[in-house]
Write a protein that holds these residues in place. Structure first.
Motif, mmCIF file in Angstrom:
data_model
loop_
_atom_site.group_PDB
_atom_site.id
_atom_site.type_symbol
_atom_site.label_atom_id
_atom_site.label_comp_id
_atom_site.label_asym_id
_atom_site.label_seq_id
_atom_site.Cartn_x
_atom_site.Cartn_y
_atom_site.Cartn_z
ATOM 1 N N LYS A 118 23.079 -17.777 -9.985
ATOM 2 C CA LYS A 118 22.554 -19.128 -10.222
ATOM 3 C C LYS A 118 21.112 -19.092 -10.718
ATOM 4 N N MET A 119 20.574 -17.924 -10.937
ATOM 5 C CA MET A 119 19.142 -17.824 -11.254
ATOM 6 C C MET A 119 18.938 -17.012 -12.520
ATOM 7 N N ASP A 120 19.434 -17.550 -13.612
ATOM 8 C CA ASP A 120 19.425 -16.789 -14.873
ATOM 9 C C ASP A 120 18.025 -16.367 -15.298
ATOM 10 N N ALA A 121 17.115 -17.323 -15.282
ATOM 11 C CA ALA A 121 15.770 -17.009 -15.773
ATOM 12 C C ALA A 121 15.127 -15.932 -14.915
ATOM 13 N N VAL A 179 28.305 -15.640 1.542
ATOM 14 C CA VAL A 179 28.544 -16.243 0.222
ATOM 15 C C VAL A 179 28.725 -17.753 0.362
ATOM 16 N N ARG A 180 29.440 -18.146 1.390
ATOM 17 C CA ARG A 180 29.621 -19.600 1.604
ATOM 18 C C ARG A 180 28.291 -20.271 1.900
ATOM 19 N N LEU A 181 27.488 -19.584 2.659
ATOM 20 C CA LEU A 181 26.191 -20.159 3.018
ATOM 21 C C LEU A 181 25.288 -20.272 1.799
ATOM 22 N N VAL A 182 25.368 -19.292 0.938
ATOM 23 C CA VAL A 182 24.563 -19.339 -0.289
ATOM 24 C C VAL A 182 24.903 -20.590 -1.086
ATOM 25 N N ASP A 183 26.174 -20.848 -1.170
ATOM 26 C CA ASP A 183 26.603 -22.030 -1.937
ATOM 27 C C ASP A 183 26.036 -23.314 -1.352
ATOM 28 N N ARG A 184 25.821 -23.296 -0.036
ATOM 29 C CA ARG A 184 25.300 -24.509 0.613
ATOM 30 C C ARG A 184 23.782 -24.558 0.608
ATOM 31 N N LEU A 216 26.561 -11.007 -1.778
ATOM 32 C CA LEU A 216 25.551 -12.052 -1.569
ATOM 33 C C LEU A 216 24.593 -12.109 -2.745
ATOM 34 N N SER A 217 24.192 -10.955 -3.210
ATOM 35 C CA SER A 217 23.250 -10.949 -4.321
ATOM 36 C C SER A 217 23.911 -11.531 -5.562
ATOM 37 N N GLU A 218 25.182 -11.246 -5.756
ATOM 38 C CA GLU A 218 25.872 -11.856 -6.897
ATOM 39 C C GLU A 218 25.854 -13.369 -6.761
ATOM 40 N N ALA A 219 26.150 -13.819 -5.541
ATOM 41 C CA ALA A 219 26.203 -15.273 -5.313
ATOM 42 C C ALA A 219 24.852 -15.923 -5.573
#
Lengths: 515, 409, 433
Positions: C406-409, C383-388, C399-402
């Protein structure tokens, strides 16, 4: 069917588009409508009702939203050069000319070996820009440029499944698509691939997170939206090249021999480009107008099934090794390399570099010459190796029956019709089998005969279980009904994403009211 | 059988004979851009001046082909509209599309668009924007609305030597300045420089002065073909009677017109002064005594001596021989040269386009060549580029002016 | 016996319907106590069809997995059908000349490799395979060891059972299974959405997998580096010259574990370069590699580690030992290492304790990084890596939530497809779309 094609509604749409995009970029003048109405295929021309030149993704979004609000069809167009009548607005509507104002290279990165471009960036530009940067040492980059004109849109070729000349090495161009920006039929902007994921940047792989949704836009001919931006992979392009043309030592069964050679060579994965051409194609590449021989006569003494091979290397030593392997393989298959000084000087005269290298941008020139007689017929399909000889033989019989004049003095060769094998796919998993002939677009009788031969060729291809490579000449009607569940899903998708059937209506038979 | 040797500006016939060409255009788009083998970036790629400026397909060759197809259909598929007319008359006749397409497909787009202008004039009357210059040619034998008499004024101002009257004395060479050099103040120096160079080279030459008549190029390029034909006949009669061996001109338009549109009917060869100068330099007969300062030059190939007449190297060789001149090419050069935007009557018909394209050309000179001076060999180019350069740092000069300056006293 | 069970037995046979919690537990990592789930082991695609149709009628969710075990949260469903494909283990057809194989989902890599070897062809091994099934590895885009040269999915055609029980043959197989083996569909390439989709749109039961020649010559070179940067420079540059097929860097822990050797005496990092092709060409490329290595100051460990060459001939499984794997660019490796190091430090550990793999991807334009971490750490660190900005191409759980938050469309779009293909949300409900 769209209901918005009436005078009153179109007047409102025109005004809204002019306010949204700028008056100078929107027109319903008949002169403009006429110039966007036709291509060189057998598909008859139709006028759009309005022409728009957007300058950005947001402009395209505005266009689609206005169109959706007023139920007016939308047809996207790039260069307009295609073999499927793909830019002809069958039901009128708004023609969106994507290349005149959206022609920038947005990003070029030798670290990730990618380039991001708008629709108006043409193959020659993509190639030149990439080639000016090196990915390591003295190794420049190149896109898997489609075997098309240097003047056509790279983006349109990629999303339309343009076949790259380097297919044998890197797969087809769709596998080189890293990310895309689409404006959907409801006006939503959707990005695909790694560029769509915040903070990730560009990772040069052909998919994004989770389900690979990008595919639904590929070869969709504008049914599901308009693409305004694409990021594609580049590949290392070693600086030295050698080009060969192989012919069969013994002419008998030359196609079978060429095919075996293609298989063996593809499975060594050392060639950059492999193409089995035919005499007529070769003749058309001779761009010297002073050549005294009539084109048809030249076919008589050119190879029936020449195989063009290009290999690349960083050093002469590398090329020497590859050449040795190449020659051994050729000999095993009963082929030999032609004297390049003789025939190929003639063929590539005027091209400063060999075919498909720096002359990759010369493809525009070489193929342009092919069109001398008028329009260019090219019907192509995905197929395995084994059916090809029979398909070729049957095609020639179709040519005899429907195309060649009955005058016995005119050989089939003189008509310059023939078959090619493009691709091949990596490791010869599949081939792109192509048939060629040319017709005089200005001669209505010629066009009629061409239409018949095209139809028959389409049927022949399907009977052999070979799938047309893309939407050719509106033959979706022949092809798609044979695909069972797939067609059902396609229709469902159309209903879901474009319920009012505004995005290029009837470009494929995917609605229940299609006739 | 397609005519693969179709030359620009020759044998432009009736529009109907181009109908098949119109069908055969495959919209490959090669004519919109420079030779694909010469592309180096996403800049300086496009090469159809009307297309670059107006953007719609209608203003590109493929679009015009469709207009031809529609207009020659029976019944016609298009009627008059302002856009139609604009698309027809914004073709500068630069020849790029024909130069490229003819060798591949045997089509003659430039000639067909020239014929299209003629067709439009006959069908709908001459455009008001062109009426004035056509009337001027009829009344004054020049398109500049100037009386005939001042045509020879520039020559009377040449004090160092006497310029012969070719109408009265037999000369070897006829120097034909053309209307621009005679009547346009910025171009006068070209005429003087040319005369000076010919004199210094010891050439036996003369001019017609006020008896000189327009070559007819303007009339031809705006589609007033009948008028042009009249001019052609009169000029042939007049010029052949002079008994000269050579005609030299410094005007690209005159050169192209005489060399191509009059081809076969003149009893003398037609040479552009720049080829003469190159020869003189090579023979050591022309020497440069003065080193020019701060001239970072690039060369703009005019369409009419470039693509039309294939004179590419002579002007460059001359330019490079001038001391003090640093020379660098633009991207769109030689066969790929971008038209300045003013040819074919566009300067008067669509001055915005003419200036717009000229500005694009100057920007290329600045960015691609790092130039502060654009050099050319065509008065139309120089006038138009000069107008676009007005008020800025870029200078636009004729090659003859630099040559003359470098020759010193 | 319930009607449902009777119908299930009629579909797949009694011994292939499992409902005992102890047996159900074997499908999960954690034991399951009371459960209404049924595990089914079909043998044929028709049986899968029957299961799906039945599920539809009974409004029961159907679960499949690409990770050897089902997601633990599935076990909390009061009712549902788990499909296990071990019995669908037929290699239906091999086309050595056409360089593809057509296999059912239950075929394992090992099973298939035995057959492909006999035919002079081979598969691409995956670097962090969470399943032994070849189909599952391919359809879920497990990064392969030759990703520098062949970075993309190795699956061509698929045989998919849809939510209504119909079969969708994808690509050219919709027209003919004999004509060609091309992934492209007749019109738009809709079928690509089954790839990486965890069966949410349809259940993949069979796939056509790309195979590769076994060439004349095979060489594997090992080079030692003190620092990761040196190894990365090598595996970044070699693919740009197109000399080698495998361009991998392993830390000594990873190498030791994979090769079954002692890590003592190994340098901190080892680059593993695999070449294969015609002998003359392989010899030439080997020479080039050595020249380049010489310039980069690495130690040549080829003779010492030669017997470990086999590590790149088989998949690296991440079934028992989870692997946190993601893509990024070479330039950003340090950035993500910092994040992971910080997380490990919080847990009283460090990167030196972790087995690490670095695989060059797409001509050296990107890199796949794999870290063998405890399961609970994988998600937390991920999750931290996703943010970066780390790219997880198949994010699961948190992870999938993270990622998708950020990818609404994108999420909207996928939901539309899901709603269209599986309006009853029967197939793998709970995957976050």
């Amino acid at each position: 069917m769209p209901t918005g094609i009436n005078t009153e509604n179109l007047a409102i749409v025109l005004e809204k588009l002019q306010n949204a995009i700028g008056k100078q970029w929107v027109s319903d003048d008949p002169a403009h409508l006429a110039s966007y109405s036709r291509d060189f295929t057998i598909v008859p021309g139709r006028w759009p009702n309005i022409v728009v030149l957007p300058g950005s993704t947001e402009d395209v979004q505005k266009i689609i939203k206005i169109a959706a609000e007023h139920e007016v069809p939308v047809v996207p167009m790039s260069t307009g050069f295609n073999h499927g009548g793909l830019c002809i607005p069958l039901h009128g509507g708004i023609m969106v000319d994507l290349i005149k104002r959206m022609d920038k290279v947005l990003n070029l990165d030798e670290e990730t070996l990618t380039i991001t471009i708008q629709p108006g960036v043409r193959n020659a530009v993509t190639y030149a820009m990439a080639n000016h940067r090196c990915c390591v040492d003295d190794v420049p980059m190149a896109a898997a440029v489609s075997l098309s004109m240097g003047s056509t849109s790279t983006l349109a070729n990629y999303i339309g499944r343009g076949i790259p000349g380097s297919e044998v090495k890197y797969g087809d161009s769709t596998e080189a698509i890293v990310g895309m920006t689409w404006v959907l039929p409801d006006g939503e902007i959707l990005k695909t691939g790694t560029p769509a994921v915040p903070n990730v940047g560009i990772i040069p792989i052909a998919y994004g997170p989770g389900p690979d949704i990008g595919g639904m836009f590929i070869n969709a001919s504008g049914m599901f939206g308009i693409c305004t931006e694409i990021t594609i992979k580049l590949f290392p392009e070693k600086g030295k090249e050698r080009l060969y043309i192989f012919d069969a030592k013994v002419k008998e069964r030359s196609l079978e021999k060429a095919l075996e050679f293609l298989i063996q060579l593809s499975q060594q994965a050392l060639a950059e480009f492999i193409y089995k051409s035919h005499g007529g194609q070769t003749v058309n590449m001779i761009i010297d107008p002073d050549n005294p021989y009539p084109p048809g006569a030249m076919c008589e003494f050119l190879p029936e099934d020449p195989v063009i091979v290009s290999i690349l290397g960083e050093t002469e030593e590398e090329l020497d090794i590859k050449e040795e392997i190449l020659m051994d393989l050729a000999a095993e298959c009963g082929l030999y390399a032609l004297d390049m000084k003789g025939l190929t000087e003639q063929i590539f005269k005027g091209a400063p570099n060999p075919f498909e290298r720096k002359a990759r941008s010369q493809i525009g020139k070489a193929i342009g010459s092919v069109l001398r007689r008028g329009a260019f017929q090219w019907y192509s399909c995905n197929v395995k190796a084994d059916p090809i000889p029979e398909m070729a033989s049957k095609f020639f019989r179709l040519v005899e029956k429907y195309w060649k004049p009955t005058d016995p003095k005119i050989s089939r060769h003189a008509t310059m019709s023939g078959t090619d094998i493009q691709g091949p796919h990596p490791f010869a998993r599949n081939f792109m089998f192509e048939v060629d002939f040319w017709w005089d677009q200005a001669n209505p009788e010629d066009v009629k005969r061409a239409a018949v031969l095209l139809r028959k060729t389409g049927e022949l291809i399907l009977e052999h279980g070979a799938q047309p490579w893309r939407n050719m000449y509106r033959h979706g009607e022949l092809h798609l009904p044979r695909l069972g569940t797939y067609l059902d899903i396609l229709k469902q998708t159309k209903r879901e994403f474009d319920p009012n059937n505004l995005m290029h209506p009837d470009i494929e038979p995917v609605t229940d009211d299609y006739i | 059988m397609v005519d693969l040797k179709a030359k620009l500006g020759r044998n432009v016939g009736q529009l109907i004979q181009y109908r098949n060409d119109a069908w055969k255009c495959v919209r490959c788009g090669l004519c919109r851009m420079i030779d694909t083998a010469d592309v180096t970036s996403d800049q300086f790629v496009d090469n159809c001046p009307s297309g670059i400026f107006h953007k719609f397909e209608t203003f590109y060759p493929a679009g015009r082909h469709e207009l031809i197809r529609c207009l020659t259909a029976d019944p016609p598929e298009l009627g008059y509209t302002e856009v139609l007319h604009k698309a027809i008359f914004t073709c500068t006749g630069c020849g790029y599309c024909q130069n490229l397409c003819n060798s591949f497909k045997g089509l003659q787009p430039t000639n067909s668009f020239q014929s299209l202008k003629d067709f439009a004039n006959r069908k709908w009357g001459v455009r008001s924007e062109h009426n004035a210059l056509i009337q001027s040619i009829i009344n004054y034998d020049n398109p500049w609305l100037s009386p005939r008499k001042p045509r020879g004024t520039w020559a009377r101002k040449v004090k160092d030597f006497k310029i012969k009257d070719a109408g009265k004395e037999k000369v070897e060479v006829l120097y034909f300045p053309g209307c621009n050099a005679a009547y346009v103040a910025e171009i006068n120096p070209v005429a003087k420089a040319t005369a000076r160079i010919l004199h210094l080279a010891g050439i036996d030459f003369g001019i017609l002065g006020e008896k000189e008549r327009c070559c007819g190029s303007t009339a031809f390029r705006v589609g007033a073909v009948d008028m042009f034909e009249n001019y052609r006949r009169e000029n042939i009669r007049q010029l052949n009677a002079l008994g000269v061996k050579t005609m030299v001109t410094a005007c690209a338009g005159c050169h192209s017109t005489f060399a191509h549109c009059y081809a076969g009917d003149l009893d003398f060869e037609v040479v552009h002064i720049v080829e003469y100068i190159e020869r003189l330099i090579q023979q050591g007969k022309l020497k440069f005594r003065k080193e020019l300062k701060d001239v970072r030059a690039t060369y703009h190939d005019p369409c009419h001596i470039g693509r039309y007449s294939k004179i590419y190297d002579a002007p460059r060789n001359v330019l490079k021989a001038i001391p003090g001149v640093t020379f660098k090419e633009m991207v769109r050069i030689k066969e790929n040269s971008l038209c300045c935007g003013s040819g074919g009557g566009v300067k008067s018909f669509d001055p915005n386009m003419a200036l717009g394209v000229a500005s694009i050309r100057l920007e290329e000179a600045r960015l691609a060549a790092g130039a502060n001076t654009v050099v050319s060999c065509c008065p139309f180019c120089e006038i138009n580029l000069g107008h676009a350069a007005a008020g800025g740092d870029m200078k636009v000069v004729d090659l003859l002016q630099l040559v003359s300056e470098a020759m010193g006293e | 016996m319930s009607t449902l069970d009777q119908r299930l037995i009629a579909a797949v046979g009694e011994e292939n319907v499992l409902k005992d919690p102890a047996k159900i537990s074997s499908f999960f990592r954690q034991p399951v106590e009371k459960t209404g789930l049924r595990a089914l082991l079909p043998e044929k695609v028709e049986e899968v069809q029957s299961i799906v149709k039945l599920a539809r009628e009974e409004r029961l969710p159907v679960f499949t997995t690409y990770d050897s075990f089902f997601r633990q949260e599935v076990s909390s469903h009061k009712a549902g059908l788990l499909i296990d494909f071990r019995r669908m283990n037929k290699i239906e057809r091999m086309e050595p000349r056409g360089m593809v194989v057509h296999v059912q989902r239950g075929v394992t890599y090992e099973q298939l490799t035995e057959e492909t070897k006999k035919n002079g062809i081979k598969l691409l091994p995956a670097a962090a395979a969470t399943s032994r099934s070849v189909v599952e590895q391919s359809v879920n885009r497990a990064v392969n060891l030759r990703a520098a040269r062949f970075p993309d999915a190795t699956v061509a055609n698929m045989k998919v059972v849809l939510a209504d029980g119909r079969i969708h043959l994808t690509g050219t197989h919709a027209l003919s299974e004999e004509g060609a083996n091309v992934a492209h569909d007749g019109s738009a390439d809709l079928s690509r959405w089954y790839v990486g989709a965890d069966d949410m749109f349809g259940i993949v039961t069979r796939a056509t997998i790309n195979v590769y020649p076994i060439w004349e010559e095979r060489k594997v070179c090992f080079f030692g580096f003190e620092q990761l940067e040196g190894a990365c420079a090598l595996i970044r540059d070699i693919p740009r010259h197109e000399w080698a097929l495998e361009n991998i860097a392993l830390n000594k822990k990873a190498l030791a574990r994979l090769a079954g050797i002692n890590e003592k005496g190994l340098p901190p990092w080892v680059a593993v370069i695999g070449l294969e092709g015609k002998k003359k060409l392989v010899d030439y490329y080997e020479k080039q590699v050595y020249d380049l290595v010489g310039r980069k100051g690495a130690s040549n460990l080829t003779s010492k580690l030669g017997e470990s060459a086999a590590i790149i001939e088989r998949p690296w499984y991440a079934i028992d030992q989870p692997c946190l794997g993601f893509y990024t660019t070479f330039k950003r490796i340090g950035e993500f290492d910092e994040v992971i190091e910080a997380s490990l430090k919080d847990a009283g550990s460090s990167l030196d304790d972790v087995s690490r793999k670095v695989i060059s991807v797409a001509s050296g334009g990107a890199v796949w990084l794999g870290y063998d971490l405890p399961a609970e750490m994988c998600e937390k660190v991920g999750v931290r890596l996703v943010d970066r900005g780390a790219f997880f191409d198949r994010p699961t759980g948190k992870l999938s939530e993270a990622v998708y938050s950020k990818m609404d469309a994108f999420v909207r779009h996928v939901k539309r497809i899901k709603n269209m293909m599986d309006p009853g949300n029967l197939l793998n409900p709970g995957i976050p779309f």
